[in-house]
Design a protein around this motif. Structure first.
Motif, PDB file in Angstrom:
ATOM      1  N   ALA A 278     -98.070 -76.098  38.439  1.00 43.31           N
ATOM      2  CA  ALA A 278     -96.712 -75.244  38.299  1.00 43.31           C
ATOM      3  C   ALA A 278     -95.385 -75.720  38.569  1.00 43.31           C
ATOM      4  O   ALA A 278     -94.485 -75.441  38.058  1.00 43.31           O
ATOM      5  CB  ALA A 278     -96.970 -73.882  39.541  1.00 43.31           C
ATOM      6  N   PHE A 279     -95.879 -77.039  39.424  1.00 43.88           N
ATOM      7  CA  PHE A 279     -94.316 -77.659  39.723  1.00 43.88           C
ATOM      8  C   PHE A 279     -94.201 -78.883  39.132  1.00 43.88           C
ATOM      9  O   PHE A 279     -93.566 -79.719  39.382  1.00 43.88           O
ATOM     10  CB  PHE A 279     -94.714 -77.994  41.212  1.00 43.88           C
ATOM     11  N   ILE A 280     -94.970 -79.046  37.796  1.00 42.84           N
ATOM     12  CA  ILE A 280     -94.989 -80.430  37.206  1.00 42.84           C
ATOM     13  C   ILE A 280     -93.524 -80.812  36.934  1.00 42.84           C
ATOM     14  O   ILE A 280     -93.251 -82.013  36.824  1.00 42.84           O
ATOM     15  CB  ILE A 280     -96.084 -80.548  36.072  1.00 42.84           C
ATOM     16  N   ASP A 281     -92.875 -79.820  36.454  1.00 46.11           N
ATOM     17  CA  ASP A 281     -91.516 -79.978  36.044  1.00 46.11           C
ATOM     18  C   ASP A 281     -90.405 -80.503  37.072  1.00 46.11           C
ATOM     19  O   ASP A 281     -89.860 -81.696  37.079  1.00 46.11           O
ATOM     20  CB  ASP A 281     -90.662 -79.006  35.211  1.00 46.11           C
TER      21      ASP A 281
ATOM     22  N   ALA B 134     -88.936 -82.860  26.885  1.00 45.78           N
ATOM     23  CA  ALA B 134     -90.082 -82.680  25.678  1.00 45.78           C
ATOM     24  C   ALA B 134     -91.124 -81.520  26.069  1.00 45.78           C
ATOM     25  O   ALA B 134     -91.176 -80.760  25.192  1.00 45.78           O
ATOM     26  CB  ALA B 134     -90.772 -83.794  25.348  1.00 45.78           C
ATOM     27  N   ASP B 135     -91.693 -81.895  27.212  1.00 46.13           N
ATOM     28  CA  ASP B 135     -92.760 -81.014  27.839  1.00 46.13           C
ATOM     29  C   ASP B 135     -92.285 -79.651  28.378  1.00 46.13           C
ATOM     30  O   ASP B 135     -93.190 -78.618  28.459  1.00 46.13           O
ATOM     31  CB  ASP B 135     -93.631 -81.657  28.850  1.00 46.13           C
ATOM     32  N   HIS B 136     -91.035 -79.403  28.974  1.00 36.72           N
ATOM     33  CA  HIS B 136     -90.631 -78.329  29.699  1.00 36.72           C
ATOM     34  C   HIS B 136     -89.126 -77.870  29.310  1.00 36.72           C
ATOM     35  O   HIS B 136     -88.341 -77.935  30.295  1.00 36.72           O
ATOM     36  CB  HIS B 136     -90.578 -78.757  31.219  1.00 36.72           C
ATOM     37  N   PRO B 137     -89.209 -77.264  28.190  1.00 38.86           N
ATOM     38  CA  PRO B 137     -87.742 -76.934  27.700  1.00 38.86           C
ATOM     39  C   PRO B 137     -87.003 -75.952  28.216  1.00 38.86           C
ATOM     40  O   PRO B 137     -85.888 -75.780  28.605  1.00 38.86           O
ATOM     41  CB  PRO B 137     -87.802 -76.923  26.230  1.00 38.86           C
TER      42      PRO B 137
ATOM     43  N   TYR C   2     -84.623 -77.664  35.534  1.00 35.13           N
ATOM     44  CA  TYR C   2     -83.873 -79.012  35.623  1.00 35.13           C
ATOM     45  C   TYR C   2     -83.587 -79.550  34.287  1.00 35.13           C
ATOM     46  O   TYR C   2     -83.330 -80.704  34.202  1.00 35.13           O
ATOM     47  CB  TYR C   2     -85.253 -79.991  36.405  1.00 35.13           C
ATOM     48  N   TYR C   3     -83.646 -78.938  33.185  1.00 32.70           N
ATOM     49  CA  TYR C   3     -83.654 -79.112  32.010  1.00 32.70           C
ATOM     50  C   TYR C   3     -81.993 -79.721  31.740  1.00 32.70           C
ATOM     51  O   TYR C   3     -81.721 -80.992  31.325  1.00 32.70           O
ATOM     52  CB  TYR C   3     -83.648 -78.192  30.916  1.00 32.70           C
ATOM     53  N   LYS C   4     -80.812 -79.089  32.085  1.00 28.68           N
ATOM     54  CA  LYS C   4     -79.536 -79.567  32.125  1.00 28.68           C
ATOM     55  C   LYS C   4     -79.450 -80.992  32.785  1.00 28.68           C
ATOM     56  O   LYS C   4     -78.852 -81.936  32.409  1.00 28.68           O
ATOM     57  CB  LYS C   4     -78.458 -78.616  32.650  1.00 28.68           C
ATOM     58  N   GLU C   5     -79.891 -80.861  34.181  1.00 28.78           N
ATOM     59  CA  GLU C   5     -79.868 -82.135  34.995  1.00 28.78           C
ATOM     60  C   GLU C   5     -80.575 -83.399  34.200  1.00 28.78           C
ATOM     61  O   GLU C   5     -80.135 -84.413  34.145  1.00 28.78           O
ATOM     62  CB  GLU C   5     -80.339 -81.873  36.277  1.00 28.78           C
TER      63      GLU C   5
END
Length: 168
Positions: free
Chosen positions: A6-9, A37-40, A44-47
């Motif tokens: 659950a916290f891999i991103d 690639a894996d967690h769009p 944390y995407y923008k950062e």
């Protein structure tokens, strides 16, 4: 062992940050690219997008860094990293001798509420560019403006020193 946890991103992002702080820019770039690639949908995407630009900058891959920051800014209005993006774009413009564009980006650091360390960087890099381009009056004016706006900063002594050196 738990690649789909659950916290891999979160783990991937902070691993990238650890690599970034440690100066391993290739590993940081790989971690942030994996997250993207894996967690769009990650928080944390923008950062991670932004930090890829930092990693490219650290690797000296300036065109790639510029591309990341320029594409990131329109997607991140009001984001706390906006002032830092303008610092990087100002630095990239300075490296490319794009003086007016660099000065514009450095002015936006303060406009967007950057931390004092970023503001100091922007003022002093602006002053260096102005001095290098023999724009002596503007050099003095920007350092005076810094001291007027941030009299509590310990960098005021540096501003005075730079003005004195330029006058000699």
């Amino acid at each position: 062992e738990y690649p789909e946890g659950a916290f891999i991103d979160s783990v991937t992002y902070w691993l990238g940050m650890a690599y970034l702080f440690g100066g391993d820019f290739n590993a940081a770039l790989e971690a942030f690219s994996t997250l993207l690639a894996d967690h769009p949908g990650s928080v944390y995407y923008k950062e991670a997008r932004f930090r890829r630009g930092v990693a490219y900058f650290g690797l000296g891959q300036y065109p790639e860094a510029r591309e990341v920051f320029e594409s990131w800014l329109p997607d991140a209005p009001g984001h706390p990293l906006v002032p830092e993006a303008h610092v990087f774009l100002g630095d990239l413009d300075a490296l490319d001798a794009r003086v007016e564009s660099a000065l514009s980006h450095y002015r936006l650091v303060e406009t967007h509420g950057g931390a004092l360390a970023l503001i100091e960087h922007a003022y002093f890099e602006s002053a260096s560019l102005l001095l290098a381009n023999r724009r002596y009056l503007e050099h003095e004016q920007i350092l005076m403006q810094f001291m007027d706006r941030y009299p509590e900063s310990t960098s005021c002594a540096e501003a005075i020193l730079r003005m004195a050196e330029a006058a000699l």
